[in-house]
Design an enzyme around this catalytic site. Structure first.
Site, PDB file in Angstrom:
ATOM      1  N   ASP A  91       0.896  -1.293  -0.035  1.00  0.00           N
ATOM      2  CA  ASP A  91       0.119   0.002  -0.050  1.00  0.00           C
ATOM      3  C   ASP A  91       0.780   1.254   0.171  1.00  0.00           C
ATOM      4  O   ASP A  91       0.447   2.283  -0.673  1.00  0.00           O
ATOM      5  CB  ASP A  91      -0.870  -0.063   1.235  1.00  0.00           C
ATOM      6  CG  ASP A  91      -1.990  -0.979   1.082  1.00  0.00           C
ATOM      7  OD1 ASP A  91      -2.592  -1.362   2.083  1.00  0.00           O
ATOM      8  OD2 ASP A  91      -2.269  -1.515  -0.211  1.00  0.00           O
ATOM      9  N   GLU A 111     -18.129 -26.055 -19.438  1.00  0.00           N
ATOM     10  CA  GLU A 111     -19.001 -24.918 -20.000  1.00  0.00           C
ATOM     11  C   GLU A 111     -18.254 -24.405 -21.311  1.00  0.00           C
ATOM     12  O   GLU A 111     -17.292 -24.426 -21.541  1.00  0.00           O
ATOM     13  CB  GLU A 111     -19.064 -23.719 -18.904  1.00  0.00           C
ATOM     14  CG  GLU A 111     -17.702 -22.974 -18.832  1.00  0.00           C
ATOM     15  CD  GLU A 111     -17.405 -22.426 -17.508  1.00  0.00           C
ATOM     16  OE1 GLU A 111     -17.308 -22.946 -16.546  1.00  0.00           O
ATOM     17  OE2 GLU A 111     -17.273 -21.048 -17.530  1.00  0.00           O
ATOM     18  N   LYS A 159     -16.557 -22.361 -24.145  1.00  0.00           N
ATOM     19  CA  LYS A 159     -15.706 -21.156 -24.129  1.00  0.00           C
ATOM     20  C   LYS A 159     -16.009 -20.049 -25.227  1.00  0.00           C
ATOM     21  O   LYS A 159     -16.213 -20.462 -25.998  1.00  0.00           O
ATOM     22  CB  LYS A 159     -14.199 -21.767 -24.658  1.00  0.00           C
ATOM     23  CG  LYS A 159     -13.219 -20.780 -24.637  1.00  0.00           C
ATOM     24  CD  LYS A 159     -11.893 -21.556 -24.675  1.00  0.00           C
ATOM     25  CE  LYS A 159     -10.548 -20.196 -24.419  1.00  0.00           C
ATOM     26  NZ  LYS A 159     -10.506 -19.223 -25.687  1.00  0.00           N
ATOM     27  N   ASP A 163     -16.285 -16.891 -27.270  1.00  0.00           N
ATOM     28  CA  ASP A 163     -15.342 -16.174 -28.037  1.00  0.00           C
ATOM     29  C   ASP A 163     -15.457 -14.760 -28.042  1.00  0.00           C
ATOM     30  O   ASP A 163     -16.321 -14.242 -28.820  1.00  0.00           O
ATOM     31  CB  ASP A 163     -15.473 -16.717 -29.598  1.00  0.00           C
ATOM     32  CG  ASP A 163     -14.097 -16.477 -30.145  1.00  0.00           C
ATOM     33  OD1 ASP A 163     -13.205 -15.723 -29.634  1.00  0.00           O
ATOM     34  OD2 ASP A 163     -13.965 -16.807 -31.493  1.00  0.00           O
ATOM     35  N   ARG A 167      -8.659  -7.354 -19.984  1.00  0.00           N
ATOM     36  CA  ARG A 167      -7.724  -8.300 -19.584  1.00  0.00           C
ATOM     37  C   ARG A 167      -6.189  -7.699 -19.741  1.00  0.00           C
ATOM     38  O   ARG A 167      -5.272  -7.806 -18.844  1.00  0.00           O
ATOM     39  CB  ARG A 167      -7.826  -9.334 -20.319  1.00  0.00           C
ATOM     40  CG  ARG A 167      -6.673 -10.439 -19.965  1.00  0.00           C
ATOM     41  CD  ARG A 167      -7.003 -11.965 -20.758  1.00  0.00           C
ATOM     42  NE  ARG A 167      -5.887 -12.775 -20.432  1.00  0.00           N
ATOM     43  CZ  ARG A 167      -4.939 -13.139 -21.120  1.00  0.00           C
ATOM     44  NH1 ARG A 167      -4.501 -12.423 -22.183  1.00  0.00           N
ATOM     45  NH2 ARG A 167      -4.196 -14.162 -20.545  1.00  0.00           N
ATOM     46  N   GLU A 187     -16.997 -12.969 -19.704  1.00  0.00           N
ATOM     47  CA  GLU A 187     -16.773 -12.765 -21.222  1.00  0.00           C
ATOM     48  C   GLU A 187     -17.763 -11.753 -21.477  1.00  0.00           C
ATOM     49  O   GLU A 187     -19.028 -11.919 -21.266  1.00  0.00           O
ATOM     50  CB  GLU A 187     -16.693 -13.964 -21.945  1.00  0.00           C
ATOM     51  CG  GLU A 187     -16.043 -13.929 -23.341  1.00  0.00           C
ATOM     52  CD  GLU A 187     -14.618 -14.043 -23.293  1.00  0.00           C
ATOM     53  OE1 GLU A 187     -14.014 -14.203 -21.937  1.00  0.00           O
ATOM     54  OE2 GLU A 187     -13.720 -14.129 -24.167  1.00  0.00           O
ATOM     55  N   TYR A 219     -17.823 -16.085 -15.466  1.00  0.00           N
ATOM     56  CA  TYR A 219     -17.404 -17.556 -15.001  1.00  0.00           C
ATOM     57  C   TYR A 219     -16.305 -17.778 -14.288  1.00  0.00           C
ATOM     58  O   TYR A 219     -15.773 -18.803 -14.048  1.00  0.00           O
ATOM     59  CB  TYR A 219     -17.170 -18.335 -16.550  1.00  0.00           C
ATOM     60  CG  TYR A 219     -16.122 -17.336 -17.387  1.00  0.00           C
ATOM     61  CD1 TYR A 219     -14.865 -17.269 -16.941  1.00  0.00           C
ATOM     62  CD2 TYR A 219     -16.707 -16.855 -18.663  1.00  0.00           C
ATOM     63  CE1 TYR A 219     -14.218 -16.458 -17.741  1.00  0.00           C
ATOM     64  CE2 TYR A 219     -15.853 -16.087 -19.393  1.00  0.00           C
ATOM     65  CZ  TYR A 219     -14.413 -15.746 -18.899  1.00  0.00           C
ATOM     66  OH  TYR A 219     -13.463 -15.213 -19.669  1.00  0.00           O
ATOM     67  N   LYS A 262     -10.583 -27.287 -27.305  1.00  0.00           N
ATOM     68  CA  LYS A 262     -10.876 -26.418 -28.454  1.00  0.00           C
ATOM     69  C   LYS A 262     -11.614 -27.385 -29.364  1.00  0.00           C
ATOM     70  O   LYS A 262     -11.539 -28.608 -29.450  1.00  0.00           O
ATOM     71  CB  LYS A 262      -9.506 -25.892 -29.171  1.00  0.00           C
ATOM     72  CG  LYS A 262      -8.862 -24.887 -28.483  1.00  0.00           C
ATOM     73  CD  LYS A 262      -9.837 -23.723 -28.080  1.00  0.00           C
ATOM     74  CE  LYS A 262      -9.136 -22.698 -27.775  1.00  0.00           C
ATOM     75  NZ  LYS A 262      -8.085 -21.920 -28.752  1.00  0.00           N
ATOM     76  N   CYS A 315      16.303 -11.477 -49.708  1.00  0.00           N
ATOM     77  CA  CYS A 315      15.275 -10.836 -48.807  1.00  0.00           C
ATOM     78  C   CYS A 315      14.632  -9.857 -49.858  1.00  0.00           C
ATOM     79  O   CYS A 315      15.324  -8.902 -50.324  1.00  0.00           O
ATOM     80  CB  CYS A 315      16.137  -9.924 -47.993  1.00  0.00           C
ATOM     81  SG  CYS A 315      15.211  -9.072 -46.927  1.00  0.00           S
ATOM     82  N   CYS A 365      15.561  -6.082 -48.398  1.00  0.00           N
ATOM     83  CA  CYS A 365      16.750  -5.384 -48.560  1.00  0.00           C
ATOM     84  C   CYS A 365      17.663  -5.912 -49.459  1.00  0.00           C
ATOM     85  O   CYS A 365      18.954  -5.398 -49.742  1.00  0.00           O
ATOM     86  CB  CYS A 365      17.698  -5.635 -47.122  1.00  0.00           C
ATOM     87  SG  CYS A 365      18.332  -7.102 -46.579  1.00  0.00           S
ATOM     88  N   CYS A 395      16.968 -13.852 -43.863  1.00  0.00           N
ATOM     89  CA  CYS A 395      17.461 -12.615 -44.376  1.00  0.00           C
ATOM     90  C   CYS A 395      19.053 -12.375 -43.641  1.00  0.00           C
ATOM     91  O   CYS A 395      18.949 -12.481 -42.355  1.00  0.00           O
ATOM     92  CB  CYS A 395      16.852 -11.277 -44.343  1.00  0.00           C
ATOM     93  SG  CYS A 395      17.727  -9.811 -44.744  1.00  0.00           S
ATOM     94  N   CYS A 410      18.752  -4.429 -42.637  1.00  0.00           N
ATOM     95  CA  CYS A 410      17.555  -4.566 -43.379  1.00  0.00           C
ATOM     96  C   CYS A 410      16.407  -3.903 -42.815  1.00  0.00           C
ATOM     97  O   CYS A 410      16.166  -4.040 -41.386  1.00  0.00           O
ATOM     98  CB  CYS A 410      17.231  -6.298 -43.145  1.00  0.00           C
ATOM     99  SG  CYS A 410      15.746  -6.536 -43.957  1.00  0.00           S
TER     100      CYS A 410
HETATM  101  S1  IVH Z   1     -11.981 -19.341 -17.382  1.00  0.00           S
HETATM  102  C1  IVH Z   1      -8.163 -18.970 -14.573  1.00  0.00           C
HETATM  103  N1  IVH Z   1     -13.818 -19.847 -18.556  1.00  0.00           N
HETATM  104  O1  IVH Z   1     -10.491 -17.712 -22.407  1.00  0.00           O
HETATM  105  C2  IVH Z   1      -8.869 -19.022 -15.826  1.00  0.00           C
HETATM  106  N2  IVH Z   1     -12.186 -18.532 -19.702  1.00  0.00           N
HETATM  107  O2  IVH Z   1      -7.809 -18.695 -22.914  1.00  0.00           O
HETATM  108  C3  IVH Z   1      -9.556 -17.953 -16.367  1.00  0.00           C
HETATM  109  N3  IVH Z   1     -12.872 -17.604 -21.871  1.00  0.00           N
HETATM  110  O3  IVH Z   1      -9.114 -15.075 -21.130  1.00  0.00           O
HETATM  111  C4  IVH Z   1     -10.353 -18.149 -17.653  1.00  0.00           C
HETATM  112  N4  IVH Z   1     -14.979 -18.581 -22.066  1.00  0.00           N
HETATM  113  O4  IVH Z   1     -11.341 -14.785 -22.090  1.00  0.00           O
HETATM  114  C5  IVH Z   1     -13.084 -19.135 -18.613  1.00  0.00           C
HETATM  115  N5  IVH Z   1     -16.073 -19.953 -19.728  1.00  0.00           N
HETATM  116  C6  IVH Z   1     -14.729 -19.600 -19.746  1.00  0.00           C
HETATM  117  C7  IVH Z   1     -14.384 -18.662 -20.690  1.00  0.00           C
HETATM  118  C8  IVH Z   1     -12.895 -18.247 -20.763  1.00  0.00           C
HETATM  119  C9  IVH Z   1     -14.173 -17.656 -22.685  1.00  0.00           C
HETATM  120  C10 IVH Z   1     -11.801 -16.787 -22.251  1.00  0.00           C
HETATM  121  C11 IVH Z   1     -11.099 -15.799 -21.364  1.00  0.00           C
HETATM  122  C12 IVH Z   1      -9.706 -16.241 -21.011  1.00  0.00           C
HETATM  123  C13 IVH Z   1      -9.447 -17.203 -22.291  1.00  0.00           C
HETATM  124  C14 IVH Z   1      -8.297 -18.021 -21.734  1.00  0.00           C
END
Ligand code: IVH
Length: 698
Positions: free
Chosen positions: A48, A127, A129, A131, A150, A186, A238, A326, A420, A423, A442, A448
């Site tokens: 602090d 759950e 992911k 996008d 972030r 997200e 999440y 993925k 290259c 250059c 190169c 360059c």
């Molecule tokens: S958990 C410590 N849950 O994926 C774990 N991330 O590749 C924190 N994202 O930066 C992330 N859906 O933007 C989590 N259901 C989900 C998500 C999720 C999308 C994204 C998030 C993160 C990125 C990581």
């Protein structure tokens, strides 16, 4: 730190700048030590004090606050930019799984780390992911007080005003929310809203977005929050950041509590027991993907029990207790119109396929990577060919194969250039273990222009010197004019063009002052950033940090690297560090074997003072000690013990010698125990270990 908050008055502007830069770096390092390495180096009160010192400095020298408004809520945002927010708990990324086997491996790793039996059941949540872009929402007494992107994970942008306009983000949590909680999740845009936005943009002659994620990011990062308000952004919660009182002991319960407080949570989240359950839910979500109405790129699995999450901790920037599974790539066919050669920062010649634009998985693709020369000849890719393009998540689209039946009659095999394109220097393929390296490079080095500019851009980039105001376009402009050739030229800019910069197109008195202040603020820089900024091949942020910790100063690293030759003592020392194998060591040695690189480093050291990283846990009872574990450990696995000791600043060795300080011996200890007696090394048991280091294993 020997700072008092009272003496800011006595500092000259230059000293203040240097100290400001140092403070910002130091605070960031403490945040990492505290949250990422689980091991604070200083007390909360000291932390602090650093923050207060920053506030005092920025009040006394407001230009510093404008250059880098890191202190929460302090200082005006520089025009056209958001102020910055240091994440109290870093925002991490996730490691990826692609195949089912990666998921079972992930569970096996967890079991091994926790010393569970092979068939032990682990509960995890699964759950989608999403996008979109991640966001951290800080609620105090239930009120939304701050929203941050972030950013680089340690420091994000303050987008509070914009987030307040998002209907799905409650301004106040309902029910009995704790005093302080940072909810993470997200921000995203639905397909329908994305399509409507793009047609409205097009009708108005404004730029359209490539995909919903870009649209969401572009909409959030608006200077004018009323524009954000007009964009239909959505949110799913999440995860969490700082949370002194969590509303549950499991991932599931915490997310359910979020829901109870009025936060949107994804309805497809499920509590699963073991791999089969996870994979079944993955398939279910994959099957619904096209109909969800928003983009997802995989399924995230998280260990449900938060106590286990804490034991598992992190590797680098990802938790051990979570993984993103993925979805496999999406493909389409199109025509390859041209192959361009790009020259990167390291001189690598990279072939880029220019494609007739095609939609792949909802995204318009017009460029794809062809990797390298061999890849082109192996696939016999020719200009004019119809090719199969694949994209997976954020990865650059790839050319998978050629549809040979559709090859036009005049198509000729592609001849990869041997000079290259930037250059004109000769471009060579290094010999590696008797084989030609895949990459043609190169040999123009700093002459360059492509490499020069790319090196400079890397040097000032966010995770390197992070010089605000010195963006790509300005680097290009200054490099073209010959003002910037090598990194050290940045620090001579003020004396060379300080008086005239404000008269240039696009510049004014304030932006010119800000740029020089930003440059001068970096005269003090953390050593790992300094090393990373040099752009040594294979030396990314993690390796730079390892080198910074190992050598403590740029001079020591330079001398060691100049001396290192395979097999000699300096080499052995270099390769004894975590993550530095022969390839990385070779790259480091090669870099320092080039006299012009050493010249750059030395010239830089005349301009800037790299700061040694705060040691890991200098205050722990075992910091600096060499510890050996032997025999059966009952309260932790060997891997866990090692990670814990290292977190506490100890070095873990595999055998006992006279350099060993401590032997932690469990039942069944044999020869190591004898060696310890022989060398007079202190021997303790596991319980005593926990008593010394603070009692608990988490
Ligand atoms: S958990 C410590 N849950 O994926 C774990 N991330 O590749 C924190 N994202 O930066 C992330 N859906 O933007 C989590 N259901 C989900 C998500 C999720 C999308 C994204 C998030 C993160 C990125 C990581």
């Amino acid at each position: 730190m020997t700072l008092k908050t009272g003496d800011a008055e006595q500092l000259s502007p230059l000293e203040a700048r240097a100290e400001h830069g140092r403070l910002v770096e130091e605070i960031a390092a403490h945040d990492i030590a505290y949250h990422q390495q689980d091991q604070p180096v200083i007390t909360d009160a000291e932390y602090d004090r650093l923050r207060r010192r920053l506030v005092v400095l920025e009040e006394r020298f407001p230009e510093l606050a404008r250059v880098s408004a890191v202190s929460r809520g302090v200082g005006a945002a520089p025009s056209g930019k958001f102020s910055k927010v240091l994440h109290r708990v870093p925002m991490l990324s996730l490691s990826n799984a692609f195949a089912d086997a990666d998921v079972t491996d992930f569970l096996d790793r967890i079991r091994r780390f926790l010393k569970l039996t092979d068939d032990a059941m682990i509960d995890l949540t699964a759950e989608p992911k999403i996008d979109g872009l991640s966001i951290s929402l800080r609620f105090e007494q239930g009120q939304l007080v701050e929203a941050a992107t972030r950013g680089d994970g340690a420091e994000g942008e303050n987008v509070t005003a914009n987030v307040r306009t998002i209907a799905e983000v409650p301004a106040k949590l309902s029910g009995n929310a704790p005093d302080v909680i940072e909810v993470r999740g997200e921000i995203y845009m639905s397909h329908a809203d994305f399509a409507a936005l793009n047609s409205a943009q097009e009708a108005a002659g404004d730029k359209t977005f490539a995909n919903p994620r870009n649209a969401a990011a572009g909409s959030l990062r608006q200077q004018d929050a009323s524009i954000t308000a007009s964009r239909p952004l959505r949110f799913y919660a999440y995860a969490w950041g700082e949370a002194p009182e969590l509303p549950g002991n499991t991932q599931w319960d915490v997310v359910q509590a979020f829901k109870g407080w009025g936060l949107p949570v994804n309805p497809l989240m499920k509590l699963c027991h073991g791999a089969d359950d996870l994979l079944a839910h993955y398939r279910l979500i994959e099957g619904q993907r096209a109909d969800l109405g928003y983009d997802i790129d995989g399924v995230v699995y998280k260990v449900n029990d938060i106590a286990l999450q804490q034991r598992l901790g992190f590797v680098s920037r990802s938790p051990r207790w979570a993984i993103a599974h993925k979805f496999s790539a999406e493909q389409a066919t199109t025509v390859l119109e041209a192959i361009d050669i790009q020259v990167g920062r390291t001189g690598a010649l990279t072939p880029v396929a220019r494609l007739k634009p095609v939609t792949v998985g909802g995204v318009v693709v017009s460029n794809a990577t062809l990797h390298n020369e061999d890849e082109i000849s192996r696939k016999d890719v020719r200009v004019g060919d119809t090719v199969v393009v694949q994209r997976a998540g954020d990865v650059i689209p790839q050319i998978v194969s050629v549809v040979v039946d559709k090859r036009p009659s005049g198509a000729v095999p592609y001849a990869f250039p041997h000079v290259c394109p930037v250059c004109g220097s000769h471009a060579e393929r290094e010999e590696k273990g008797g084989k030609a390296d895949a990459v043609r490079r190169c040999t123009g080095g700093l002459i360059c222009a492509a490499q020069r500019k790319e090196r400079l851009k890397h040097f000032v980039s966010r995770n390197a010197f992070d010089i605000e105001g010195l963006g790509d376009k300005i680097i290009e402009e200054f490099a073209d004019e010959g003002l910037l050739k090598v990194p050290q030229d940045i620090f001579a800019l003020e004396s060379r063009i300080g008086g005239t910069l404000q008269d240039r197109d696009g510049w004014g008195a304030a932006s010119a002052t800000n740029l020089f202040a930003a440059i001068n603020a970096r005269r003090s820089i953390m050593l790992d950033r300094f090393i990373f900024a040099l752009g040594i091949r294979h030396v990314g942020e993690t390796t730079a940090r390892v080198l910074a910790r190992a050598y403590g100063s740029a001079e020591r690293l330079r001398d060691a690297a100049v001396a290192a030759r395979p097999g000699n003592e300096a080499w052995e020392e270099l390769t004894s560090h975590d993550g530095i194998g022969d390839v990385v060591a070779e790259a480091i040695a090669q870099f320092f074997a080039e006299p012009h690189n050493v010249e750059v480093v030395d010239a830089l050291l005349r301009e800037v003072s790299p700061q040694a990283l705060a040691a890991v846990a200098t205050s722990s009872p075992v910091s600096g000690k060499t510890v050996v574990f032997t025999g059966a450990l009952e309260r932790m696995t060997r891997e866990e013990a090692k990670a814990m000791a290292e977190r506490l600043g100890a070095k873990v060795a595999g055998s006992v010698s006279k350099k060993t300080d401590l032997l932690v011996a469990g039942p069944g200890a044999g020869s190591k125990l004898k060696d310890a007696t022989k060398h007079g090394v202190e021997v303790i048991d596991e319980d005593e270990w926990f008593r010394r280091v603070g009692g608990s294993s988490s």
